[in-house]
Design a protein around this motif. Structure first.
Motif, mmCIF file in Angstrom:
data_model
loop_
_atom_site.group_PDB
_atom_site.id
_atom_site.type_symbol
_atom_site.label_atom_id
_atom_site.label_comp_id
_atom_site.label_asym_id
_atom_site.label_seq_id
_atom_site.Cartn_x
_atom_site.Cartn_y
_atom_site.Cartn_z
ATOM 1 N N TYR A 5 -0.381 -43.859 31.291
ATOM 2 C CA TYR A 5 -1.274 -44.628 30.450
ATOM 3 C C TYR A 5 -1.440 -43.888 29.119
ATOM 4 C CZ TYR A 5 -2.580 -46.474 35.037
ATOM 5 O OH TYR A 5 -2.555 -47.009 36.294
ATOM 6 N N THR A 6 -1.147 -44.575 28.010
ATOM 7 C CA THR A 6 -1.300 -43.924 26.694
ATOM 8 C C THR A 6 -1.252 -44.975 25.593
ATOM 9 O OG1 THR A 6 -0.470 -42.209 25.244
ATOM 10 C CG2 THR A 6 1.171 -43.475 26.421
ATOM 11 N N GLY A 7 -1.160 -44.569 24.286
ATOM 12 C CA GLY A 7 -1.089 -45.543 23.195
ATOM 13 C C GLY A 7 -0.913 -44.958 21.822
ATOM 14 N N PHE A 8 -0.473 -45.799 20.847
ATOM 15 C CA PHE A 8 -0.250 -45.427 19.448
ATOM 16 C C PHE A 8 -0.752 -46.557 18.550
ATOM 17 C CE2 PHE A 8 2.851 -42.408 21.019
ATOM 18 C CZ PHE A 8 2.771 -41.388 20.092
ATOM 19 N N ASN A 9 -0.958 -46.258 17.273
ATOM 20 C CA ASN A 9 -1.214 -47.305 16.269
ATOM 21 C C ASN A 9 -1.135 -46.694 14.890
ATOM 22 O OD1 ASN A 9 -1.743 -49.843 15.308
ATOM 23 N ND2 ASN A 9 -3.946 -49.564 15.282
ATOM 24 N N VAL A 10 -1.068 -47.539 13.852
ATOM 25 C CA VAL A 10 -1.018 -47.063 12.471
ATOM 26 C C VAL A 10 -1.911 -47.921 11.596
ATOM 27 C CG1 VAL A 10 1.301 -46.099 12.613
ATOM 28 C CG2 VAL A 10 1.034 -48.513 12.088
ATOM 29 N N PHE A 11 -2.450 -47.306 10.504
ATOM 30 C CA PHE A 11 -3.218 -47.980 9.472
ATOM 31 C C PHE A 11 -4.335 -48.872 10.019
ATOM 32 C CE2 PHE A 11 1.205 -48.006 7.609
ATOM 33 C CZ PHE A 11 1.066 -46.725 7.132
ATOM 34 N N PRO A 12 -5.308 -48.312 10.713
ATOM 35 C CA PRO A 12 -6.371 -49.165 11.262
ATOM 36 C C PRO A 12 -7.279 -49.720 10.172
ATOM 37 C CG PRO A 12 -6.917 -46.854 11.579
ATOM 38 C CD PRO A 12 -5.523 -46.892 11.018
ATOM 39 N N SER A 13 -7.692 -50.955 10.348
ATOM 40 C CA SER A 13 -8.745 -51.546 9.526
ATOM 41 C C SER A 13 -9.825 -52.016 10.499
ATOM 42 C CB SER A 13 -8.193 -52.725 8.713
ATOM 43 O OG SER A 13 -7.873 -53.806 9.572
ATOM 44 N N GLN A 14 -10.822 -52.752 10.025
ATOM 45 C CA GLN A 14 -11.871 -53.211 10.933
ATOM 46 C C GLN A 14 -11.549 -54.575 11.527
ATOM 47 O OE1 GLN A 14 -15.479 -52.356 8.439
ATOM 48 N NE2 GLN A 14 -16.061 -51.194 10.252
ATOM 49 N N GLU A 15 -10.376 -55.148 11.172
ATOM 50 C CA GLU A 15 -9.918 -56.392 11.771
ATOM 51 C C GLU A 15 -8.921 -56.087 12.873
ATOM 52 O OE1 GLU A 15 -10.398 -59.836 11.646
ATOM 53 O OE2 GLU A 15 -12.266 -59.078 10.792
ATOM 54 N N LEU A 105 -15.413 -57.327 20.144
ATOM 55 C CA LEU A 105 -15.636 -55.948 20.587
ATOM 56 C C LEU A 105 -14.938 -54.956 19.646
ATOM 57 C CD1 LEU A 105 -15.178 -56.347 24.458
ATOM 58 C CD2 LEU A 105 -17.312 -55.796 23.251
ATOM 59 N N LEU A 106 -13.719 -55.305 19.204
ATOM 60 C CA LEU A 106 -12.989 -54.430 18.282
ATOM 61 C C LEU A 106 -13.681 -54.384 16.916
ATOM 62 C CD1 LEU A 106 -9.345 -55.500 19.207
ATOM 63 C CD2 LEU A 106 -10.313 -53.221 19.516
ATOM 64 N N ARG A 107 -14.118 -55.535 16.423
ATOM 65 C CA ARG A 107 -14.788 -55.553 15.113
ATOM 66 C C ARG A 107 -16.083 -54.743 15.152
ATOM 67 N NH1 ARG A 107 -13.587 -61.250 15.500
ATOM 68 N NH2 ARG A 107 -11.778 -61.752 14.179
ATOM 69 N N ALA A 108 -16.758 -54.802 16.289
ATOM 70 C CA ALA A 108 -18.028 -54.077 16.418
ATOM 71 C C ALA A 108 -17.818 -52.594 16.675
ATOM 72 C CB ALA A 108 -18.854 -54.692 17.557
ATOM 73 N N GLY A 109 -16.562 -52.185 16.910
ATOM 74 C CA GLY A 109 -16.284 -50.786 17.179
ATOM 75 C C GLY A 109 -16.583 -50.372 18.590
ATOM 76 N N GLU A 110 -16.831 -51.355 19.492
ATOM 77 C CA GLU A 110 -17.116 -51.008 20.877
ATOM 78 C C GLU A 110 -15.847 -50.579 21.606
ATOM 79 O OE1 GLU A 110 -19.817 -53.603 22.987
ATOM 80 O OE2 GLU A 110 -20.553 -54.419 21.087
ATOM 81 N N TYR A 111 -14.707 -51.060 21.130
ATOM 82 C CA TYR A 111 -13.403 -50.557 21.554
ATOM 83 C C TYR A 111 -12.598 -50.230 20.303
ATOM 84 C CZ TYR A 111 -13.583 -51.555 26.577
ATOM 85 O OH TYR A 111 -13.891 -51.538 27.910
ATOM 86 N N ARG A 112 -11.981 -49.040 20.299
ATOM 87 C CA ARG A 112 -11.165 -48.662 19.141
ATOM 88 C C ARG A 112 -9.770 -48.184 19.547
ATOM 89 N NH1 ARG A 112 -12.824 -44.303 16.034
ATOM 90 N NH2 ARG A 112 -11.746 -45.251 14.272
#
Length: 334
Positions: A5-15, A105-112
């Motif tokens: 179980y793992t993960g990656f991402n790039v250039f996060p915004s609030q959307e 949930l993502l917009r509210a920052g409850e999951y990032r």
């Protein structure tokens, strides 16, 4: 084969993103809560194998891997759905469709953060089952799906480095990065061209400037040398032609050769001046074949005509040998 179980991402915004990078090609490091760490490899071939093994056209996103470890017998809702796409930089989740609940949930920052459920074989990642939203990812230095309510320091730093406005959109950031990549490519091409010219100093340095100036000067010098060599070759040819005309015309005036053979001797002189000089000097002056009509020889066959004497003088055959041949021919035709 072990499930991870793992993960990656790039250039996060609030959307919530419509796509994100799952794994880049190369080494990938994971560390779990118990301190266990593992390094795996992910290659373009691995990406194709992950896509081949996908059990559905769209894979699910859930919450906290509850599909894998349900805590009760109630419903286990999806947070979204996505498709897989192999790109030049890695494997991407594309066409991501978030549920309204997950998006809020993502917009509210409850999951990032997020965490794929995958399988590895022989040190390579080879299969992906699904992705779960989580706030405890195992990926070392994982970038979040969305920025925090206070902004993302890395995003802000990137915007500053790219010289963009503080409220730059993801598209503006990506466009600026694409332009930067294009410039890097152009710089690499320039470095390659300079290396071919023998310039290895950093571009923009005084040393590179000096080497470039020297290379340019050498190129101009080489071009001028080539021009001078061509001019010299032409001059030599002209000199040879003039000398050939002088020598052959002198032999013609002295009666050593016939006028009809002038072009022949000129061409021979251009190829071997020394040999032609020696040959023309060996010919008797005044022995050239006359240009006017010749009277047929009168008297016995052992008397040479004027024409025959001229031919003998040109060929260097002795009079005795010529007369012997002449008599044999007369006897043959009698």
């Amino acid at each position: 084969m072990r499930r991870r179980y793992t993960g990656f991402n790039v250039f996060p915004s609030q959307e919530p993103p419509g796509e994100f990078l799952i794994w880049p090609y190369g080494p990938v490091t994971f560390r779990w809560a118990d301190g266990t760490q593992i390094d795996l490899l992910f290659t373009p071939e691995d990406a194709q194998e992950v896509i081949r093994r996908a059990q559905m056209p769209e894979l699910p996103i859930d919450y906290e891997h509850r599909n894998q470890n349900p805590v009760d017998n109630g419903p286990v809702p999806a947070a979204g759905w996505f498709q897989l796409e192999a790109r030049p930089d890695g494997l991407w989740a594309t066409n991501v469709r978030w549920t309204e609940t997950a998006a809020n949930l993502l917009r509210a920052g409850e999951y990032r953060h997020w965490s794929p459920v995958f399988w590895d074989e022989d040190g390579h990642i080879r299969q992906l089952d699904m992705i779960g939203l989580t706030n405890q990812p195992a990926t070392v230095n994982q970038a979040p799906l969305v920025a925090s309510a206070h902004g993302d320091p890395m995003r802000e730093k990137l915007i500053t480095l790219l010289g963009l406005a503080a409220d730059a959109s993801d598209e503006q950031i990506e466009n600026a990065l694409t332009e930067l990549q294009n410039r890097v490519g152009q710089l690499e091409q320039a470095e390659a061209l300079l290396a071919e010219a023998g310039i290895h100093a950093p571009i923009g340095s005084d040393e590179a400037h000096g080497q470039a100036m020297a290379a340019a000067a050498n190129a101009l010098l080489a071009a001028r040398v080539g021009e001078l060599e061509a001019e010299l070759s032409t001059l030599r040819a002209q000199t040879t032609d003039a000398e050939a005309a002088r020598v052959v015309d002198a032999a013609l005036t002295e009666g050593r050769i016939h006028a009809a053979s002038r072009d022949y001797w000129l061409e021979k002189f251009r190829k071997n001046p020394q040999a032609v000089r020696a040959h023309l000097a060996s010919l008797r002056a005044g022995a050239a074949v006359p240009t006017g009509p010749f009277a047929p020889p009168q008297g016995p066959s052992d008397v040479l005509s004027e024409l025959e004497r001229a031919i003998i003088a040109q060929t260097g055959v002795s009079a005795e040998a010529y007369l012997a041949t002449k008599r044999r021919r007369e006897e043959h035709h009698a």
